[in-house]
Write a protein that holds these residues in place. Sequence first.
Motif, mmCIF file in Angstrom:
data_model
loop_
_atom_site.group_PDB
_atom_site.id
_atom_site.type_symbol
_atom_site.label_atom_id
_atom_site.label_comp_id
_atom_site.label_asym_id
_atom_site.label_seq_id
_atom_site.Cartn_x
_atom_site.Cartn_y
_atom_site.Cartn_z
ATOM 1 N N HIS A 56 0.825 -1.210 0.000
ATOM 2 C CA HIS A 56 0.000 0.000 0.000
ATOM 3 C C HIS A 56 0.862 1.265 0.000
ATOM 4 C CE1 HIS A 56 -3.326 -2.690 0.920
ATOM 5 N NE2 HIS A 56 -2.569 -3.226 1.859
ATOM 6 N N HIS A 57 0.566 2.136 -0.950
ATOM 7 C CA HIS A 57 1.338 3.378 -1.083
ATOM 8 C C HIS A 57 0.659 4.538 -0.352
ATOM 9 C CE1 HIS A 57 3.626 6.360 -3.914
ATOM 10 N NE2 HIS A 57 4.099 6.344 -2.699
ATOM 11 N N HIS A 58 -0.625 4.766 -0.649
ATOM 12 C CA HIS A 58 -1.390 5.827 -0.005
ATOM 13 C C HIS A 58 -2.600 5.248 0.703
ATOM 14 C CE1 HIS A 58 0.891 8.590 -2.646
ATOM 15 N NE2 HIS A 58 0.582 9.505 -1.760
ATOM 16 N N ILE A 59 -3.042 5.936 1.753
ATOM 17 C CA ILE A 59 -4.233 5.521 2.472
ATOM 18 C C ILE A 59 -5.178 6.714 2.626
ATOM 19 C CG2 ILE A 59 -3.244 5.957 4.782
ATOM 20 C CD1 ILE A 59 -4.813 3.381 5.662
ATOM 21 N N PHE A 60 -6.483 6.445 2.498
ATOM 22 C CA PHE A 60 -7.504 7.482 2.627
ATOM 23 C C PHE A 60 -8.614 6.972 3.543
ATOM 24 C CE2 PHE A 60 -5.697 7.847 -1.646
ATOM 25 C CZ PHE A 60 -5.281 9.167 -1.662
ATOM 26 N N VAL A 61 -9.124 7.868 4.375
ATOM 27 C CA VAL A 61 -10.317 7.573 5.162
ATOM 28 C C VAL A 61 -11.516 8.029 4.338
ATOM 29 C CG1 VAL A 61 -11.552 7.958 7.320
ATOM 30 C CG2 VAL A 61 -9.046 7.924 7.308
ATOM 31 N N ASP A 64 -16.857 5.164 6.193
ATOM 32 C CA ASP A 64 -16.665 3.965 7.023
ATOM 33 C C ASP A 64 -15.618 3.020 6.463
ATOM 34 O OD1 ASP A 64 -18.659 4.798 8.802
ATOM 35 O OD2 ASP A 64 -20.238 3.904 7.573
ATOM 36 N N TYR A 65 -14.933 3.466 5.399
ATOM 37 C CA TYR A 65 -13.951 2.604 4.748
ATOM 38 C C TYR A 65 -12.535 3.164 4.893
ATOM 39 C CZ TYR A 65 -18.158 1.046 2.232
ATOM 40 O OH TYR A 65 -19.407 0.600 1.893
ATOM 41 N N LEU A 66 -11.570 2.280 4.748
ATOM 42 C CA LEU A 66 -10.182 2.658 4.496
ATOM 43 C C LEU A 66 -9.891 2.266 3.056
ATOM 44 C CD1 LEU A 66 -8.333 1.474 7.735
ATOM 45 C CD2 LEU A 66 -9.079 3.785 7.152
ATOM 46 N N LEU A 67 -9.439 3.229 2.272
ATOM 47 C CA LEU A 67 -9.121 3.001 0.871
ATOM 48 C C LEU A 67 -7.621 3.136 0.694
ATOM 49 C CD1 LEU A 67 -10.506 2.846 -2.107
ATOM 50 C CD2 LEU A 67 -9.886 5.261 -2.183
ATOM 51 N N THR A 68 -6.980 2.134 0.092
ATOM 52 C CA THR A 68 -5.546 2.232 -0.160
ATOM 53 C C THR A 68 -5.287 2.216 -1.658
ATOM 54 O OG1 THR A 68 -5.135 -0.161 -0.095
ATOM 55 C CG2 THR A 68 -5.016 1.045 2.003
ATOM 56 N N LEU A 69 -4.272 2.952 -2.057
ATOM 57 C CA LEU A 69 -3.843 3.037 -3.442
ATOM 58 C C LEU A 69 -2.538 2.265 -3.569
ATOM 59 C CD1 LEU A 69 -4.075 4.410 -6.291
ATOM 60 C CD2 LEU A 69 -2.783 6.309 -5.336
ATOM 61 N N VAL A 70 -2.446 1.390 -4.562
ATOM 62 C CA VAL A 70 -1.238 0.594 -4.764
ATOM 63 C C VAL A 70 -0.656 0.897 -6.138
ATOM 64 C CG1 VAL A 70 -1.964 -1.234 -3.196
ATOM 65 C CG2 VAL A 70 -2.556 -1.391 -5.611
ATOM 66 N N ASN A 71 0.652 0.700 -6.268
ATOM 67 C CA ASN A 71 1.343 1.011 -7.517
ATOM 68 C C ASN A 71 1.580 -0.206 -8.393
ATOM 69 O OD1 ASN A 71 1.498 3.670 -6.734
ATOM 70 N ND2 ASN A 71 3.546 3.500 -5.878
ATOM 71 N N LEU A 336 7.215 7.495 7.201
ATOM 72 C CA LEU A 336 5.870 7.650 6.659
ATOM 73 C C LEU A 336 5.885 8.176 5.226
ATOM 74 C CD1 LEU A 336 3.908 9.121 9.701
ATOM 75 C CD2 LEU A 336 4.411 6.732 9.139
ATOM 76 N N SER A 337 4.984 7.645 4.414
ATOM 77 C CA SER A 337 4.873 8.091 3.022
ATOM 78 C C SER A 337 3.537 8.743 2.725
ATOM 79 C CB SER A 337 5.096 6.911 2.071
ATOM 80 O OG SER A 337 4.279 5.817 2.421
ATOM 81 N N ASP A 352 3.810 3.325 5.646
ATOM 82 C CA ASP A 352 5.270 3.317 5.592
ATOM 83 C C ASP A 352 5.606 2.440 4.395
ATOM 84 O OD1 ASP A 352 7.968 2.705 5.806
ATOM 85 O OD2 ASP A 352 7.952 2.549 7.987
ATOM 86 N N TYR A 353 5.692 3.068 3.234
ATOM 87 C CA TYR A 353 5.840 2.324 1.983
ATOM 88 C C TYR A 353 7.153 1.553 1.941
ATOM 89 C CZ TYR A 353 5.621 1.435 -3.062
ATOM 90 O OH TYR A 353 5.583 0.834 -4.295
ATOM 91 N N THR A 354 8.204 2.140 2.485
ATOM 92 C CA THR A 354 9.522 1.510 2.462
ATOM 93 C C THR A 354 9.497 0.159 3.161
ATOM 94 O OG1 THR A 354 10.569 3.693 2.452
ATOM 95 C CG2 THR A 354 11.953 1.808 3.063
#
Length: 369
Positions: A56-61, A64-71, A336-337, A352-354
């Motif tokens: 997971h690269h980015h996370i958004f609230v 009621d969901y957690l949305l993650t963006l992946v590369n 943190l990323s 923490d993408y690393t």
Amino acid sequence: MGDLKFKKEWFLILVIFGLVSNSMGQSIITKVSKRNFPLVKKIKGEEILIDDYNHHHHIFVVSDYLLTLVNSGPHNYHVFDKKTYKYLGPIGIRGEGPNEWQIPQTTLGQYEKTKDGLLLWNYDYLRGNFNKINLTKTLASKSAKPIIENTIRINMREFPYFQLFQGNNGKIYATSWIYEQNRGRLKYFDPITKTSKKSELFPKIRNAHLLPSEVLNSLYGAPFDKHPSMDKYVQALFVFNRIDIFDENLKVVKSIVDGDNWQDNYYDAKEINPTENYIRPRINGFNGLAVSENFIFALEAKRNVGTDQEKENESFIRVYNWDGKPVAFLEIEHDLSSIDIDEASGILYATDYTHELVLKFDINQILKR
């Protein structure tokens, strides 16, 4: 004699008004250093989504969901229940077929609740689409193909953009494209009137006309966010140590600054050599941003990456209110990323993408202070 007295009184009024206006103009700038924060605190994170294999690269609230963006991988987004962390499914298929997305495809986490479901704004640089995805219906379909409720077509030649929000007023707010000429800090496009407006590029750099557009893009790169309920927009610059808050007309209503490089003409383009590592020595700003109804969270940029001074597991977040007043300075032992905030529950989420980690921090007591 009466006319002379009137002219003197009117002149005095103009002078006073000018002084007041100048004072008001200066008051938009608030200088804040670490020692000005009423609370400096180390906070510890808890790892979440530990059974999920995605990087997971980015996370958004998103409500009621957690949305993650992946590369990487076949899907763009992954959705989890915010309370239980149960995996609810992927959104978006990478590819060139019907209803598939070419890279890049992304979101800034803007969403809205409707009677027909939760809608997530998503934008596509290559096709020029600004879409509203019905997250509720898509998850219920058990398919990663997004159910799109609405699409606004944006001509990239006429309105080149990098990041997008839709305002409450219907206008589309954006940052400049990487290779855009005559760039500004922010701009908007009105889909109804087909008109646009652009803010100035600031802080100014001497002889900026000598620099190619991609170099200016690197120097003025900035995380960009929108107030959840109002037409207020914020940028936290990457190189310059300044956070600027704009109103719906792109007027700067508050600038939060530190150090010295936030000022006009601090840099001269004649001293910037694009063939050398011109960015790293100048970094003094931020590379992450999260906002809530009452707070702005700015993640400080790593200044020493690739040098002997680098500390890998170390991050700092500055917390302000929307008036620019310092609230807390958070010290974190993770690289943190990305960050996002759920103010109602007092939980700060981060990636923490690393180290392939997704984290949460309970800062409820800090926000209550």
